[in-house]
Motif scaffolding. Structure first.
Motif: not given
Length: 438
Positions: A391-398, A371-373, A402-409
Motif C-alpha cells: 500500500k505504501l508503494y502505491q501511495e508513494y507512486r512507485i 528487496f522483497n516487500p 521498481q517495487r522489488r528493486r528498492l533497498p529495504i533496511l
C-alpha cells in the motif's frame, strides 16, 4: 620521438595517481605500436600499473596463434598480459562486426576500475571511416561526432592516443622499430562496410584530396563541440524535468517543439547509457507511449531494455536480475555494494533531521538489506499509522517494476527504512543519514 610525445601527452591529460593503464591489444599494427609506446612509458614511470588485454573472439583459424603472439610481445615489452575468451551470440539483425565489438568492450570493461584508462588504437583514417559510416546511416551531429580522443567510459576513461595520426605515420614507426604484428585476413573482406570504405572509397578520396582525413576529423570535432554546447544549455532543463526515481515528466515535455523534445529525450537516454533510438523510434515513443490513453500500460522495447510510462512520467527499465531474494548483513560502517548494479548504500553523519536521517542508538540488532516487500509493514516518519508495504508503494507512486528493486533496511524483522523513500518512525532521528548512491 614525436609519436611517443603525443602518446605521453594524451595519457598525462587523463591519468591521476591511482589510475591503471589497460591496453586493448588485438595484435594488429596499431595496437602493437601502442604496446611499444606503453612499454617506453612504463620504463619512465615504473610505479604506474600497466596491463595489456587480448580478446580472443575465436572467429579466425589463427586466433590461437594471435593470442600466443600477443602474450609473447607483451612479455618482451615487460607489460603484464591477460587474455579473455568471448563467444558471440548473434541476433537476426546484428552484424558480426557489431557483435564482436560489443563483446570486446564488455570483456575489456571487466578490467577497468574507477579512474583507470583504457587505450585503444584507432587512428585518423579510422575516424574518417567512422564519419562516413555515420553519414551513410543518416546520423545527426551526435553520430557525426564519431570518436572522441578522450571520453568517460564505464568506471574510467577511454583514450585514443593515435586518433590524430595517419595510418602511414603509424606504419613508419612500426617499421622503424622493427615490430611484428598480426595481419587479420578479415580486414580484406570488402563485404564488411568498414573494409569497403578502407579499400575502395578512401584511397580515391585521399588521392583526390590528400587532407581529406584531417578535414573529416575537424568536422567531427566541430560536431562534438556543438553537441557539448547543447548538453551544457539543456542539461539543467532536463534535470528539472526528472523525478526522484529518474522518471521524465511528460507534462514538461508536451509544450516544447518536436525538435527540442526529441533532443531532450535523446539526452535523457544518453545519460542513462542507452543506445540512442532512431528517428522512427522517437516518434513511436512520443505518440504511442507518452501520449497513450490514460488507462493503457504502454511500452517501447529497445535492445537493452524498454521505455515505460507511469504516473505521467517516462521511465527507462533495463533488463535486470530478480534481486527480491537477496539479503545482505550490514554494519553501517562502510559502503554496501548492492546486487545487479543497483549502486551503493552508505551512512554519513548528520547534524539535523532530514527525510532519511536515522537514530543510530535504535539500531540495537544487526541490520540487513533486502528487496522483497511482501508481508512487511512500516510507519513512515511524518505519516499517520502503519501500512502494508504494498500500500505504501502505491501511495508513494512507485512504479510496479521498481517495487522489488528498492533497498529495504531491516532490524529485528522490522522495517528501518526504504532507501531514498522514508525512515520508519521508530528509527527516525538525527544521528546519521542514509544515502543511496545509484
Amino acid at each position: 620521438m614525436a609519436l611517443y610525445q603525443q602518446f605521453s601527452n594524451a595519457l598525462s591529460a587523463s591519468l591521476i595517481d591511482s589510475s591503471k593503464i589497460i591496453l586493448a591489444l588485438s595484435g594488429g599494427m596499431d595496437s602493437r605500436v601502442l604496446l611499444r609506446l606503453l612499454a617506453i612509458y612504463a620504463k619512465q614511470h615504473p610505479t604506474r600499473q600497466c596491463l595489456a588485454v587480448h580478446i580472443h573472439h575465436g572467429l579466425s583459424d589463427n586466433a590461437e596463434r594471435w593470442l600466443a603472439d600477443c602474450q609473447r610481445w607483451a612479455s618482451e615489452e615487460g607489460i603484464t598480459f591477460a587474455a579473455e575468451r568471448v563467444q558471440l551470440s548473434l541476433s537476426d539483425r546484428e552484424s558480426v562486426e557489431k557483435a564482436a565489438r560489443d563483446a570486446r568492450y564488455h570483456a575489456l570493461g571487466q578490467y577497468v576500475e574507477a579512474d583507470d584508462v583504457l587505450l585503444t588504437g584507432q587512428h585518423l583514417d579510422d575516424q574518417a571511416e567512422t564519419f562516413l559510416l555515420a553519414l551513410k546511416r543518416g546520423s545527426g551531429p551526435k553520430g557525426l561526432s564519431s570518436m572522441a580522443e578522450d571520453m568517460a567510459w564505464g568506471k574510467g576513461r577511454l583514450v585514443r592516443p593515435l586518433l590524430t595520426t595517419s595510418q602511414s605515420a603509424i606504419a613508419s614507426f612500426a617499421q622503424q622499430e622493427k615490430l611484428e604484428w598480426v595481419v587479420d585476413e578479415s580486414n580484406e573482406d570488402t563485404r564488411f562496410d568498414r573494409n569497403f570504405l578502407r579499400h575502395q572509397v578512401l584511397p580515391i578520396l585521399n588521392h583526390r584530396w590528400p587532407s581529406f582525413a584531417h578535414a573529416v576529423h575537424r568536422s567531427a570535432r566541430l560536431c562534438a563541440q556543438q553537441e557539448t554546447l547543447l548538453h551544457e544549455m539543456l542539461r539543467p532543463e532536463l534535470d528539472a524535468m526528472l523525478g526522484a526515481l529518474g522518471g521524465l515528466s511528460i507534462s514538461a515535455l508536451t509544450p516544447l517543439s518536436a525538435v527540442k523534445r526529441d533532443y531532450l529525450l535523446r539526452l535523457w537516454l544518453e545519460l542513462l547509457s542507452v543506445a540512442l533510438p532512431s528517428e522512427r523510434q522517437l516518434q513511436v515513443l512520443w505518440q504511442e507511449v507518452a501520449c497513450a490513453q490514460d488507462d493503457a500500460n504502454p511500452e517501447l522495447k529497445l535492445t537493452s531494455g524498454s521505455i515505460r510510462r507511469f504516473d505521467g512520467q517516462l521511465y527507462w527499465v533495463t533488463h535486470s536480475q530478480d534481486v527480491s531474494g537477496s539479503s545482505q548483513c550490514w554494519d553501517l560502517s562502510s559502503k554496501l555494494p548492492l546486487p545487479d548494479d543497483l549502486g551503493m548504500l552508505r551512512v554519513i553523519s548528520a547534524t539535523q533531521p532530514a527525510t532519511m536521517t536515522l537514530n543510530r542508538s535504535a539500531l540495537t540488532a544487526p541490520v540487513t538489506v533486502t528487496f522483497n516487500p511482501e508481508g512487511l509493514s512500516a510507519h513512515p516518519q511524518g505519516r499517520r499509522g502503519s501500512r502494508k508495504m504494498k500500500k505504501l508503494y502505491q501511495e508513494y507512486r512507485i512504479p510496479s517494476w521498481q517495487r522489488r528493486r528498492l533497498p529495504i533496511l531491516m532490524a529485528n524483522e522490522k522495517v528501518v527504512a526504504v532507501a531514498n523513500l522514508f525512515v520508519d518512525k521508530a528509527f527516525y532521528g538525527s544521528d546519521c543519514e542514509l544515502i543511496w548512491d545509484k
